[in-house]
Design a protein around this motif. Structure first.
Motif, mmCIF file in Angstrom:
data_model
loop_
_atom_site.group_PDB
_atom_site.id
_atom_site.type_symbol
_atom_site.label_atom_id
_atom_site.label_comp_id
_atom_site.label_asym_id
_atom_site.label_seq_id
_atom_site.Cartn_x
_atom_site.Cartn_y
_atom_site.Cartn_z
ATOM 1 N N GLY A 106 0.816 -1.201 0.000
ATOM 2 C CA GLY A 106 0.000 0.000 0.000
ATOM 3 C C GLY A 106 0.855 1.258 0.000
ATOM 4 O O GLY A 106 0.549 2.238 -0.694
ATOM 5 N N ILE A 107 1.931 1.240 0.775
ATOM 6 C CA ILE A 107 2.860 2.374 0.818
ATOM 7 C C ILE A 107 3.499 2.582 -0.553
ATOM 8 O O ILE A 107 3.545 3.694 -1.082
ATOM 9 C CB ILE A 107 3.937 2.150 1.897
ATOM 10 N N LEU A 108 3.993 1.508 -1.145
ATOM 11 C CA LEU A 108 4.665 1.586 -2.448
ATOM 12 C C LEU A 108 3.723 2.095 -3.536
ATOM 13 O O LEU A 108 4.100 2.921 -4.374
ATOM 14 C CB LEU A 108 5.220 0.212 -2.829
ATOM 15 N N GLN A 109 2.500 1.615 -3.525
ATOM 16 C CA GLN A 109 1.555 1.988 -4.571
ATOM 17 C C GLN A 109 0.965 3.381 -4.368
ATOM 18 O O GLN A 109 0.307 3.905 -5.251
ATOM 19 C CB GLN A 109 0.443 0.935 -4.671
ATOM 20 N N GLY A 110 1.238 3.994 -3.204
ATOM 21 C CA GLY A 110 0.774 5.351 -2.946
ATOM 22 C C GLY A 110 1.811 6.412 -3.264
ATOM 23 O O GLY A 110 1.570 7.601 -3.041
ATOM 24 N N LEU A 111 2.965 6.014 -3.792
ATOM 25 C CA LEU A 111 4.036 6.956 -4.092
ATOM 26 C C LEU A 111 3.794 7.703 -5.406
ATOM 27 O O LEU A 111 3.105 7.202 -6.297
ATOM 28 C CB LEU A 111 5.377 6.220 -4.191
ATOM 29 N N GLU A 112 4.390 8.877 -5.516
ATOM 30 C CA GLU A 112 4.373 9.598 -6.792
ATOM 31 C C GLU A 112 5.550 9.166 -7.655
ATOM 32 O O GLU A 112 5.464 9.145 -8.881
ATOM 33 C CB GLU A 112 4.432 11.107 -6.556
ATOM 34 N N LEU A 113 6.648 8.787 -7.003
ATOM 35 C CA LEU A 113 7.845 8.319 -7.710
ATOM 36 C C LEU A 113 8.595 7.370 -6.791
ATOM 37 O O LEU A 113 8.665 7.592 -5.580
ATOM 38 C CB LEU A 113 8.743 9.511 -8.074
ATOM 39 N N LEU A 114 9.144 6.311 -7.372
ATOM 40 C CA LEU A 114 9.961 5.356 -6.626
ATOM 41 C C LEU A 114 11.369 5.322 -7.212
ATOM 42 O O LEU A 114 11.532 5.181 -8.427
ATOM 43 C CB LEU A 114 9.353 3.948 -6.703
ATOM 44 N N ILE A 115 12.363 5.468 -6.347
ATOM 45 C CA ILE A 115 13.760 5.259 -6.740
ATOM 46 C C ILE A 115 14.236 4.072 -5.923
ATOM 47 O O ILE A 115 14.286 4.142 -4.694
ATOM 48 C CB ILE A 115 14.618 6.511 -6.475
ATOM 49 N N THR A 116 14.560 2.971 -6.591
ATOM 50 C CA THR A 116 14.718 1.706 -5.877
ATOM 51 C C THR A 116 16.007 0.962 -6.180
ATOM 52 O O THR A 116 16.473 0.932 -7.320
ATOM 53 C CB THR A 116 13.520 0.773 -6.164
ATOM 54 N N SER A 117 16.546 0.347 -5.145
ATOM 55 C CA SER A 117 17.607 -0.645 -5.294
ATOM 56 C C SER A 117 17.073 -2.037 -4.960
ATOM 57 O O SER A 117 17.824 -3.004 -4.993
ATOM 58 C CB SER A 117 18.782 -0.309 -4.372
ATOM 59 N N ARG A 118 15.792 -2.110 -4.621
ATOM 60 C CA ARG A 118 15.141 -3.370 -4.262
ATOM 61 C C ARG A 118 14.223 -3.839 -5.392
ATOM 62 O O ARG A 118 13.330 -3.117 -5.838
ATOM 63 C CB ARG A 118 14.330 -3.200 -2.979
ATOM 64 N N TYR A 119 14.432 -5.092 -5.822
ATOM 65 C CA TYR A 119 13.664 -5.682 -6.907
ATOM 66 C C TYR A 119 12.163 -5.692 -6.604
ATOM 67 O O TYR A 119 11.337 -5.289 -7.428
ATOM 68 C CB TYR A 119 14.162 -7.109 -7.162
ATOM 69 N N HIS A 120 11.792 -6.156 -5.419
ATOM 70 C CA HIS A 120 10.370 -6.313 -5.131
ATOM 71 C C HIS A 120 9.659 -4.998 -4.837
ATOM 72 O O HIS A 120 8.425 -4.941 -4.889
ATOM 73 C CB HIS A 120 10.157 -7.321 -3.995
#
Length: 453
Positions: free
Chosen positions: A339-353
């Motif tokens: 829910g947290i991830l899908q509520g973001l405006e932008l994601l900068i990630t080093s994690r695959y999942h």
């Protein structure tokens, strides 16, 4: 006339007797299976408070029950029973079994007690995290093969391997009855190594994970509860990893602060600690720039509890730390983290999942990668050329962060720029993940198992 060699004849007779015993044993197992509820062993990175592993395990349990029925007996071995019980409820037909850090005898015993073995760890054929984890999966495969028990690597990945581990993967993974990879890149890597087992390419099982609708507003609630500035213009998420903790190595002793679980220790040194600190400073500088230029708040997302020290260090180096908050898998379950991830405006990630679980929304994203897993996903999404930055190839220099900042500015200014690619990619990967269940069903039907229609 030549006189027969009695020793050769005896050796031949002994071999025939052994083959007959193996055939009889395999036949008896099939007969016993048809008269009882099947037993399935799920071997993976279970109980690590890792959001991705949690999502995969929950989804795979649903797959197994959909194919073999709700009464199928499932066993989940773990190095951390307490953590696993946070999100897996033990039932009459679902058992959690703790195993020791030196796992060889325990896994061999468990394999012999089951009718089917599934390797359920996504990072199956790689030594990025630790060779010990890889060896556990190869050992499980070897034991299953020796006992004539079917073994499937279920929706897994392949990545960096040392020369020794390439040799071991080629030899032992070839004994797997079926390998289902989650990206084409992973399938190609295994074939190039020389793995001869049947290989199918689908998508990660976590794509079929569905969050609880009640968790959709959690990020807003947390900001209010913590008296943080209300993120009216939404939130940018950083899913961070301390690249310099890994791989975990086997040592008879070491500093307690570096111990993961005896005899496994993080790869710590003064040089690595300095690089880790520099990594924190880079993330902190990027966070401050996003806050200053775009007025966003920052969510530091720890997909595994081992990411927390890095996140704390990042906040400690930020000039605008009042606009940031840490969300950790140690506190929130997979539904809440999704829910947290899908509520973001932008994601900068080093994690695959983090990339996988945010995709349904779809959240624009950029990867700062340290192994091939995100590369495989981003390649299939068609965004690897512009939005994936390999931290190793860039030598962790300023150039990678300048590029990330530029692309972050671009996506925050035009968030729908890659919207269609992300939507199409999610749809394709969801179909691929649903195919995992069908492949499992076909595999078992070919071996005479009774499956649900």
């Amino acid at each position: 006339m030549d006189v027969p060699n009695l020793t050769d004849r005896q050796d031949r007779d002994d071999k025939l007797n052994i083959d007959h015993k193996n055939l009889k044993s395999s036949h008896n197992r099939e007969q016993n299976f048809k008269q009882s509820v099947p037993k399935v062993l799920l071997v993976g990175y279970n109980g690590a408070n890792n959001t991705g592993s949690e999502a995969r395990l929950i989804s795979i349990i649903k797959d197994v029950r959909a194919v073999l029925g709700p009464d199928v007996c499932i066993t989940i071995p773990t190095l951390n029973e307490k953590n696993l019980r946070r999100y897996i409820k033990e039932e009459a037909n679902l058992k959690i079994v703790p195993i020791p850090s030196i796992f060889f005898f325990a896994l061999k015993k468990l394999v012999k007690e089951h009718d089917l073995v599934l390797l359920v760890e996504g990072s199956c054929y790689m030594d990025t995290w630790t060779s010990a984890l890889l060896w556990a999966f190869l050992w499980t495969t070897k034991c299953a093969n020796s006992s004539k028990i079917p073994c499937i690597a279920y929706s897994v990945d392949a990545g960096d391997l040392s020369p020794l581990n390439k040799f071991l993967v080629k030899r032992e993974a070839s004994k797997t009855d079926l390998i289902i990879t989650r990206t084409k890149l992973a399938a190609d890597k295994l074939k190039n190594i020389g793995v001869t087992a049947p290989i199918k390419n689908t998508a990660d099982s976590a794509f079929t994970f569905q969050k609880d609708d009640n968790d959709e507003t959690i990020i807003q609630d947390i900001w209010t509860k913590e008296s943080l500035p209300k993120p009216e213009k939404s939130v940018v998420g950083f899913a961070v990893v301390d690249f310099y903790l890994w791989p975990v190595v086997i040592r008879p002793w070491g500093k307690s602060k570096d111990r993961y679980k005896w005899p496994y220790y993080f790869s710590r040194s003064k040089k690595r600690a300095k690089k880790s600190d520099d990594l924190s400073a880079r993330w902190a500088a990027l966070a401050d720039k996003i806050i200053e230029k775009h007025g966003k708040s920052i969510a530091l997302i720890c997909m595994e509890e081992l990411d927390e020290p890095l996140a704390l260090n990042i906040i400690g180096k930020m000039q605008h730390s009042e606009n940031a908050h840490i969300f950790t898998s140690n506190e929130f379950n997979t539904s809440q983290m999704t829910g947290i991830l899908q509520g973001l405006e932008l994601l900068i990630t080093s994690r695959y999942h983090a990339a996988v679980l945010s995709l349904e929304s779809p959240v624009p994203q950029i990867a700062v990668a340290h192994d091939p897993r995100l590369k495989g996903l981003y390649n299939e999404l068609g965004i690897d050329k512009e939005y994936l930055f390999d931290y190793r190839l860039e030598n962790a220099g300023k150039i990678v962060w300048d590029k990330v900042e530029k692309q972050a500015d671009d996506l925050l200014g035009n968030p729908k720029k890659i919207n269609n690619k992300l939507k199409q990619g999610y749809s394709q990967h969801l179909m691929g993940a649903e195919k995992n269940r069908q492949l499992l069903k076909e595999f078992l039907i070919e071996r005479g198992w009774e499956v649900r229609p």
